[in-house]
Write a protein that holds these residues in place. Structure first.
Motif, PDB file in Angstrom:
ATOM      1  N   SER A 229      28.792 -10.617 -11.778  1.00 35.56           N
ATOM      2  CA  SER A 229      28.401  -9.350 -12.136  1.00 35.56           C
ATOM      3  C   SER A 229      29.430  -8.984 -13.499  1.00 35.56           C
ATOM      4  CB  SER A 229      28.997  -8.397 -11.159  1.00 35.56           C
ATOM      5  OG  SER A 229      30.096  -8.368 -10.738  1.00 35.56           O
ATOM      6  N   LEU A 230      30.509  -9.771 -13.507  1.00 36.03           N
ATOM      7  CA  LEU A 230      31.435  -9.515 -14.902  1.00 36.03           C
ATOM      8  C   LEU A 230      30.642  -9.973 -15.779  1.00 36.03           C
ATOM      9  CD1 LEU A 230      34.396  -8.437 -14.693  1.00 36.03           C
ATOM     10  CD2 LEU A 230      34.902 -10.909 -15.141  1.00 36.03           C
TER      11      LEU A 230
ATOM     12  N   ASN B  71      21.625  -6.135 -13.625  1.00 40.77           N
ATOM     13  CA  ASN B  71      22.987  -5.727 -12.876  1.00 40.77           C
ATOM     14  C   ASN B  71      22.808  -4.868 -11.630  1.00 40.77           C
ATOM     15  OD1 ASN B  71      22.881  -5.853 -15.821  1.00 40.77           O
ATOM     16  ND2 ASN B  71      25.171  -6.043 -15.452  1.00 40.77           N
ATOM     17  N   SER B  72      21.871  -3.940 -11.465  1.00 37.08           N
ATOM     18  CA  SER B  72      21.817  -3.045 -10.621  1.00 37.08           C
ATOM     19  C   SER B  72      21.413  -3.884  -9.234  1.00 37.08           C
ATOM     20  CB  SER B  72      20.883  -1.799 -10.832  1.00 37.08           C
ATOM     21  OG  SER B  72      21.433  -1.112 -11.775  1.00 37.08           O
ATOM     22  N   TRP B  73      20.355  -4.647  -9.581  1.00 38.60           N
ATOM     23  CA  TRP B  73      19.778  -5.609  -8.321  1.00 38.60           C
ATOM     24  C   TRP B  73      20.805  -6.445  -7.846  1.00 38.60           C
ATOM     25  CZ3 TRP B  73      16.038  -4.538  -5.246  1.00 38.60           C
ATOM     26  CH2 TRP B  73      15.090  -3.618  -5.836  1.00 38.60           C
ATOM     27  N   TYR B  74      21.766  -7.167  -8.833  1.00 34.58           N
ATOM     28  CA  TYR B  74      22.719  -8.068  -8.422  1.00 34.58           C
ATOM     29  C   TYR B  74      23.856  -7.371  -7.507  1.00 34.58           C
ATOM     30  CZ  TYR B  74      26.019 -11.846  -8.272  1.00 34.58           C
ATOM     31  OH  TYR B  74      27.051 -12.529  -7.894  1.00 34.58           O
TER      32      TYR B  74
ATOM     33  N   CYS C 116      39.415   0.729 -13.292  1.00 30.75           N
ATOM     34  CA  CYS C 116      38.032   0.294 -13.705  1.00 30.75           C
ATOM     35  C   CYS C 116      37.274  -0.455 -12.490  1.00 30.75           C
ATOM     36  CB  CYS C 116      38.110  -0.788 -14.741  1.00 30.75           C
ATOM     37  SG  CYS C 116      38.951  -0.303 -16.419  1.00 30.75           S
ATOM     38  N   LEU C 117      35.929   0.352 -12.240  1.00 32.87           N
ATOM     39  CA  LEU C 117      35.142  -0.242 -11.354  1.00 32.87           C
ATOM     40  C   LEU C 117      33.719  -0.497 -12.096  1.00 32.87           C
ATOM     41  CD1 LEU C 117      35.905   2.740  -8.555  1.00 32.87           C
ATOM     42  CD2 LEU C 117      36.654   0.255  -8.674  1.00 32.87           C
ATOM     43  N   HIS C 118      33.028  -1.458 -11.411  1.00 35.78           N
ATOM     44  CA  HIS C 118      31.901  -1.758 -11.847  1.00 35.78           C
ATOM     45  C   HIS C 118      30.733  -0.808 -12.062  1.00 35.78           C
ATOM     46  CE1 HIS C 118      27.787  -3.821 -11.646  1.00 35.78           C
ATOM     47  NE2 HIS C 118      28.342  -4.642 -12.467  1.00 35.78           N
TER      48      HIS C 118
ATOM     49  N   LYS D 166      29.329  -7.741 -19.179  1.00 34.76           N
ATOM     50  CA  LYS D 166      30.035  -8.163 -20.489  1.00 34.76           C
ATOM     51  C   LYS D 166      28.933  -8.507 -21.558  1.00 34.76           C
ATOM     52  CE  LYS D 166      34.308 -10.214 -21.947  1.00 34.76           C
ATOM     53  NZ  LYS D 166      35.451 -11.263 -21.706  1.00 34.76           N
ATOM     54  N   ARG D 167      27.794  -8.688 -21.222  1.00 36.99           N
ATOM     55  CA  ARG D 167      26.949  -8.946 -22.268  1.00 36.99           C
ATOM     56  C   ARG D 167      26.460  -7.670 -22.904  1.00 36.99           C
ATOM     57  NH1 ARG D 167      21.589  -8.859 -20.396  1.00 36.99           N
ATOM     58  NH2 ARG D 167      21.617  -8.645 -18.360  1.00 36.99           N
ATOM     59  N   LEU D 168      26.418  -6.612 -22.293  1.00 36.37           N
ATOM     60  CA  LEU D 168      25.786  -5.304 -22.294  1.00 36.37           C
ATOM     61  C   LEU D 168      26.503  -4.599 -23.651  1.00 36.37           C
ATOM     62  CD1 LEU D 168      24.523  -4.399 -18.876  1.00 36.37           C
ATOM     63  CD2 LEU D 168      23.061  -5.459 -20.713  1.00 36.37           C
ATOM     64  N   PRO D 169      25.975  -3.817 -24.118  1.00 28.14           N
ATOM     65  CA  PRO D 169      26.515  -2.893 -25.163  1.00 28.14           C
ATOM     66  C   PRO D 169      26.795  -1.291 -24.388  1.00 28.14           C
ATOM     67  CG  PRO D 169      24.075  -2.486 -25.346  1.00 28.14           C
ATOM     68  CD  PRO D 169      24.256  -3.617 -24.292  1.00 28.14           C
TER      69      PRO D 169
END
Length: 315
Positions: free
Chosen positions: A161-162, A197-200, A181-183, A166-169
């Motif tokens: 998930s990290l 990300n949401s499905w994971y 900081c929370l996901h 991290k790959r997203l803008p």
């Protein structure tokens, strides 16, 4: 030019939120927070110290309690720096890298809390339902393997998930909803497709946040069946008392967790203050309450604490 266009925008820093509407009173609000953090740190360092020093406590139940205390300590130390610097010095910014590190630690230790409580329910099941085989099933080697499995399980669950996040803008507001900081909080700042990300995240909720309490309930159903089958009232009370501390610890974790989930799902438009309070209760309740619960309800821990303080006074 193509490289520049394809590069992912990164915020240099995120902005943390304190207690909405009470910013002028942060210095006063810091007093109860400081007290709670102190109780958590003292309690969750004292209990492992007692268990380590007392050979009579080198038993499966207390070794799992040792793990729980270290997990609670890790969770406390994960949120303490940003919460207290915001309340004391009004420092609201956190760097991109520090925010991701804090996110990783908070979610890893939160999952470890659930995993350790699941392991403790297995310990109580074996102790009550298979008492003659307790020493042969839960050997020190088995307990160490369970501890390693918990660490690997939680770290390997959070890492993907990290990397996915991290790959997203991050090209929306950099203002977070909490003082750490929370996901899910960071995910709402992303201006890209977040379905993976949401499905994971949903899969993690099912595998840990839902599965763990279900397995704990199942183990206690088996324990209850065994308790009701005992012959005397004294044996029933003794068996129930052996489980009481763990039951309270489970409630302290999962009641705030359910409250936070219900608030996010059914009270999205509620005051931000409500969301902040619920999140802080969820983060602080288990680390603060668990040492108190086990110190009050467990005779061996109370005796160990007494021996520890007597030794310190003698020296």
């Amino acid at each position: 030019m193509s490289k520049m266009n394809n590069s992912t925008p990164r915020p240099f820093q995120f902005v943390l939120t304190g207690i909405p509407g009470f910013e002028a009173y942060h210095i006063w609000i810091s007093i109860p927070f400081c007290c709670l953090y102190t109780i958590s740190i003292v309690g969750n360092t004292t209990i492992p110290s007692v268990i380590h020093r007392e050979p009579s406590l080198h038993q499966p139940m207390y070794l799992f309690l040792f793990m729980l205390a270290l997990t609670d300590l890790g969770l406390t130390l994960s949120t303490l720096p940003t919460v207290m610097q915001l309340l004391w010095f009004n420092i609201q910014t956190i760097t991109f890298e520090a925010c991701f590190a804090q996110l990783f630690l908070i979610h890893t230790f939160s999952f470890m809390e659930s995993s350790v409580l699941l392991a403790m329910s297995f310990d109580r099941y074996v102790a009550i339902c298979r008492p003659l085989h307790y020493a042969t099933i839960l050997t020190n080697k088995v307990i160490s393997r369970i501890g390693m499995a918990i660490v690997f399980r939680c770290v390997l669950a959070v890492l993907p998930s990290l990397f996915l996040l991290k790959r997203l803008p991050f090209c929306r507001s950099h203002l977070l909803s909490h003082s750490y900081c929370l996901h899910q909080d960071m995910l709402r700042l992303v201006c890209a497709d977040i379905r993976v990300n949401s499905w994971y995240g949903f899969a993690l909720v099912l595998l840990i946040i839902v599965m763990d309490p279900l397995l704990i309930v199942f183990s206690y159903a088996m324990i209850l069946k065994s308790i009701l089958g005992t012959s005397t009232k004294t044996e029933k009370l003794r068996a129930f008392n052996n489980c009481l501390s763990h039951i309270l610890a489970v409630l302290v974790l999962y009641i705030p967790m359910v409250g936070v989930s219900m608030t996010h799902r059914f009270a999205k438009h509620a005051s931000p203050l409500l969301h902040v309070i619920m999140a802080n209760v969820y983060m602080l309740a288990p680390p603060v309450m668990n040492p108190i619960i086990y110190s009050v309800k467990t005779k061996q821990i109370r005796q160990g604490l007494l021996h520890l303080f007597i030794r310190r006074r003698v020296h």
